[in-house]
Enzyme design. Structure first.
Site, PDB file in Angstrom:
ATOM      1  N   ASN A  67       0.975  -0.644  -0.139  1.00 54.84           N
ATOM      2  CA  ASN A  67       0.276  -0.202   0.043  1.00 54.84           C
ATOM      3  C   ASN A  67       0.596   1.137  -0.250  1.00 54.84           C
ATOM      4  OD1 ASN A  67      -2.594   1.217   0.710  1.00 54.84           O
ATOM      5  ND2 ASN A  67      -0.805   1.768   2.881  1.00 54.84           N
ATOM      6  N   TYR A  72       3.339  10.347 -10.974  1.00 51.23           N
ATOM      7  CA  TYR A  72       2.697   9.838 -10.334  1.00 51.23           C
ATOM      8  C   TYR A  72       1.553   8.695 -10.949  1.00 51.23           C
ATOM      9  CZ  TYR A  72      -0.663   8.493  -6.902  1.00 51.23           C
ATOM     10  OH  TYR A  72      -2.332   7.610  -6.409  1.00 51.23           O
ATOM     11  N   LYS A 113       1.241   4.503 -11.370  1.00 55.06           N
ATOM     12  CA  LYS A 113       0.483   3.662 -10.878  1.00 55.06           C
ATOM     13  C   LYS A 113      -0.270   2.837 -12.526  1.00 55.06           C
ATOM     14  CE  LYS A 113       0.563   4.661  -7.079  1.00 55.06           C
ATOM     15  NZ  LYS A 113       0.010   3.619  -5.619  1.00 55.06           N
ATOM     16  N   THR A 171      -7.458  10.992   3.217  1.00 55.40           N
ATOM     17  CA  THR A 171      -6.004  10.557   3.540  1.00 55.40           C
ATOM     18  C   THR A 171      -5.675  11.337   4.208  1.00 55.40           C
ATOM     19  OG1 THR A 171      -5.160   9.710   1.758  1.00 55.40           O
ATOM     20  CG2 THR A 171      -6.240   8.484   2.418  1.00 55.40           C
TER      21      THR A 171
END
Length: 251
Positions: free
Chosen positions: A90, A156, A160, A191
């Site tokens: 994660n 990013y 991913k 988050t």
């Protein structure tokens, strides 16, 4: 019957956000949990919360961009609990707001080292231990950014998108040996990492507007998806990249 009863689960980035939610949830479902993270105080707090609710857990400090740390976290898991059944890879970092020509090479390297190489290194050490005991389940945390394109997030999104490819390859390589490998692809989730780049209320509202469900996800929601894929309920599922996106309308 608890869905992870008598299983041993390793969660990277288990100190905050989706990882912490998963650590607490997996423990509630019967797993003995290893929380691996760089920030020791937060990781120790997660472990303390698991123990307070009657579970078993330990913390291991690890930087997943380092092969030695990935090896050490798996070794510590097996030394303490005797096996490894489940891994939720994660841990990750975000990058935003720079075009390809504006992005510095050092930032590109940092993001890819954690988000993609880090999962490769984690699986490289996790899978052999699972094979020793007849198999296991791995869930990698990709992102809606692994399925769509958002300008300004080249490092990013490359990491991913690559993580989904890595997940599918590993799934095929070890399917016949009873190691399932899947990914979840959360959209906007409330988050601390997301808060770091949505402090502007207008920016946050624009993000919320891309979710037809009308809100951001609570961390427990992608954690539940990870639990499903890690459990025997998903015993015939491997190589999947599961959107957890509130019906996201990102292009």
């Amino acid at each position: 019957m608890k869905r992870l009863q008598d299983k041993v689960a390793l969660i990277t980035g288990g100190n905050a956000g989706i990882g912490k939610a998963a650590a607490l949830l997996f423990a509630q479902e019967g797993a003995r949990v290893v929380v691996a993270a760089r920030r020791e105080d937060e990781g120790a707090q997660t472990v303390a919360e698991i123990i307070a609710q009657g579970g078993e857990a330990m913390f291991v400090r690890a930087d997943i961009s380092r092969s030695a740390d990935c090896a050490a976290m798996v070794t510590a898991t097996v030394k303490r609990f005797g096996r490894l059944d489940v891994a939720f890879n994660n841990a990750g970092v975000v990058q935003y707001g720079k075009t390809v020509i504006e992005l510095e090479e050092e930032e590109w390297d940092r993001v890819l080292a954690i988000n993609l190489k880090g999962v490769f290194l984690s699986m490289k050490h996790e899978i052999p231990e699972m094979l020793k005991t007849g198999g296991g389940a791995i869930v990698n945390n990709s992102s809606i950014g692994g399925l769509v394109v958002i300008p300004g997030m080249s490092a990013y999104q490359s990491s991913k998108h690559g993580l989904i490819g890595l997940t599918k390859v590993a799934a095929l390589e070890f399917a016949a040996r009873n190691v399932r490998v899947n990914a979840i692809c959360p959209a906007g989730t409330d988050t601390p990492m997301l808060a770091s780049w949505t402090a502007d209320p207008e920016l946050k509202q624009r993000l919320v507007a891309t979710h037809p469900i009308g809100r951001l996800a609570d961390p427990i929601e992608p954690a539940r998806a990870a639990l499903f894929l890690a459990s025997d309920e998903a015993s015939f599922i491997t190589g999947v990249a599961l959107p957890v996106d509130g019906g996201s309308i990102l292009p």
